[in-house]
Write an enzyme that holds these catalytic residues in place. Sequence first.
Site, short mmCIF file in Angstrom:
data_model
loop_
_atom_site.label_atom_id
_atom_site.label_comp_id
_atom_site.label_asym_id
_atom_site.label_seq_id
_atom_site.Cartn_x
_atom_site.Cartn_y
_atom_site.Cartn_z
CE LYS A 189 -1.30 -3.96 3.68
NZ LYS A 189 -1.64 -4.88 2.78
CB SER B 174 -0.86 -0.12 1.32
OG SER B 174 -1.55 1.25 1.32
CE1 TYR C 184 -3.44 -1.93 5.76
CE2 TYR C 184 -2.89 0.38 5.03
CZ TYR C 184 -3.40 -0.88 4.73
OH TYR C 184 -3.86 -1.23 3.64
N1 LIG Z 1 -9.33 -0.71 -0.22
C1 LIG Z 1 -7.87 0.12 0.02
O1 LIG Z 1 -8.12 1.30 -0.38
C2 LIG Z 1 -6.69 -0.41 -0.12
C3 LIG Z 1 -5.59 0.39 -0.35
C4 LIG Z 1 -4.34 -0.23 -0.44
C5 LIG Z 1 -3.97 -1.46 -0.21
N2 LIG Z 1 -5.24 -2.50 0.22
C6 LIG Z 1 -4.88 -3.81 0.61
O2 LIG Z 1 -5.63 -4.55 -0.29
C7 LIG Z 1 -5.83 -5.56 0.37
C8 LIG Z 1 -7.38 -6.11 0.37
O3 LIG Z 1 -7.97 -4.86 1.16
P1 LIG Z 1 -9.57 -4.67 0.85
O4 LIG Z 1 -9.67 -3.24 0.88
O5 LIG Z 1 -9.99 -5.57 -0.25
O6 LIG Z 1 -10.24 -5.11 2.23
P2 LIG Z 1 -11.33 -6.46 2.45
O7 LIG Z 1 -11.39 -6.40 3.81
O8 LIG Z 1 -12.63 -6.11 1.53
O9 LIG Z 1 -10.34 -7.72 2.18
C9 LIG Z 1 -9.66 -8.44 2.95
C10 LIG Z 1 -9.89 -9.85 3.05
O10 LIG Z 1 -8.82 -10.56 3.88
C11 LIG Z 1 -9.59 -11.45 4.59
N3 LIG Z 1 -8.94 -11.76 5.70
C12 LIG Z 1 -8.32 -10.96 6.83
N4 LIG Z 1 -8.08 -11.60 8.00
C13 LIG Z 1 -7.69 -12.75 7.63
C14 LIG Z 1 -7.18 -14.13 8.04
N5 LIG Z 1 -6.71 -14.01 9.21
N6 LIG Z 1 -7.42 -15.33 7.39
C15 LIG Z 1 -8.11 -15.24 6.20
N7 LIG Z 1 -8.57 -14.06 5.42
C16 LIG Z 1 -8.52 -12.86 6.19
C17 LIG Z 1 -10.79 -10.84 5.04
O11 LIG Z 1 -11.81 -11.81 5.35
C18 LIG Z 1 -11.27 -10.08 3.59
O12 LIG Z 1 -11.99 -10.91 2.57
C19 LIG Z 1 -5.35 -5.52 1.88
O13 LIG Z 1 -4.07 -6.17 2.10
C20 LIG Z 1 -4.99 -4.12 1.87
O14 LIG Z 1 -4.24 -3.70 2.96
C21 LIG Z 1 -6.60 -1.87 0.25
#
Ligand SMILES: NC(=O)c1ccc[n+]([C@@H]2O[C@H](COP(=O)([O-])OP(=O)(O)OC[C@H]3O[C@@H](n4cnc5c(N)ncnc54)[C@H](O)[C@@H]3O)[C@@H](O)[C@H]2O)c1
Length: 237
Positions: free
Chosen positions: A141, A124, A137
């Site tokens: 990251k 991220s 976080y």
């Molecule tokens: N949404 C954003 O703006 C954004 C920006 C930059 C990076 N990210 C990164 O993208 C990735 C996905 O984020 P997202 O926004 O889709 O969030 P999200 O919450 O929709 O997806 C995260 C998924 O990880 C799963 N998860 C969490 N803990 C777990 C565990 N212990 N075992 C198994 N599964 C587990 C959750 O069940 C969920 O389905 C993350 O790594 C996040 O840091 C997100």
Amino acid sequence: MPRAVITGAAGGIGGAVARTFAAAGYELALLDLSKAEQPGAESIALDLTDPEAVAEAFERIARRWDRIDALINVAGINHRAPVREMAVADWDRMMDVNVGHMFLTAKNAVSHMGEGAAIVNMASISGHVATPDYPAYVTTKAAVESFTFALSQEVGDRGIRVNAVAPGWVNAGFTDAALSEAENPQDIFDAAREAHLLGRMAEPEEVADAALWLASPEASFVTGQTLFVDGGLMRKH
Ligand SMILES: NC(=O)c1ccc[n+]([C@@H]2O[C@H](COP(=O)([O-])OP(=O)(O)OC[C@H]3O[C@@H](n4cnc5c(N)ncnc54)[C@H](O)[C@@H]3O)[C@@H](O)[C@H]2O)c1
């Protein structure tokens, strides 16, 4: 048919990654806390911080497939708390999920990977720019990128590539949660317009396309890198 394991596939970005890889012809194994819905994919519900559960999942995958072509680590959690207020257990959980799960999946996957295989880890921009009140976080990251770099050194001589994708704000997952809690959701879109050179957030498919490219033979000489899919956010800092 190439074969990909995707973590966090029940989530916003992970779901888009699963759909994108399926459309590109990959056979999929999807790992998440709850079963990810994707026609034709094998979905395994598990806690990715549980070493035995992760090992069992990869044993199950190895019984079905003779090799893994791509491992896409997307699972992640967020936790808002300044250092002085954060519970030790919350800090540890952030490390275990966001970084530890990538170690566990890689540890179990690399013996099933060979020349041309690829690992892509979801980082991220938060590992690089000020994100007040999210120290855990930010730390995790940044660590995802360090882990990516370290692993790329370990497996490069076997022809396995390891890269990270660092999105800016994405219109899915964590952002959906923030939008549903916001007094005025439009404020978040306005802030996104300010934050990114392109004047908007990413759609999750745009992040998924970057992961697909990094996993593909088109990126055959790219390893140990972070690809910023951030609409120019880093260039505004
Ligand atoms: N949404 C954003 O703006 C954004 C920006 C930059 C990076 N990210 C990164 O993208 C990735 C996905 O984020 P997202 O926004 O889709 O969030 P999200 O919450 O929709 O997806 C995260 C998924 O990880 C799963 N998860 C969490 N803990 C777990 C565990 N212990 N075992 C198994 N599964 C587990 C959750 O069940 C969920 O389905 C993350 O790594 C996040 O840091 C997100």
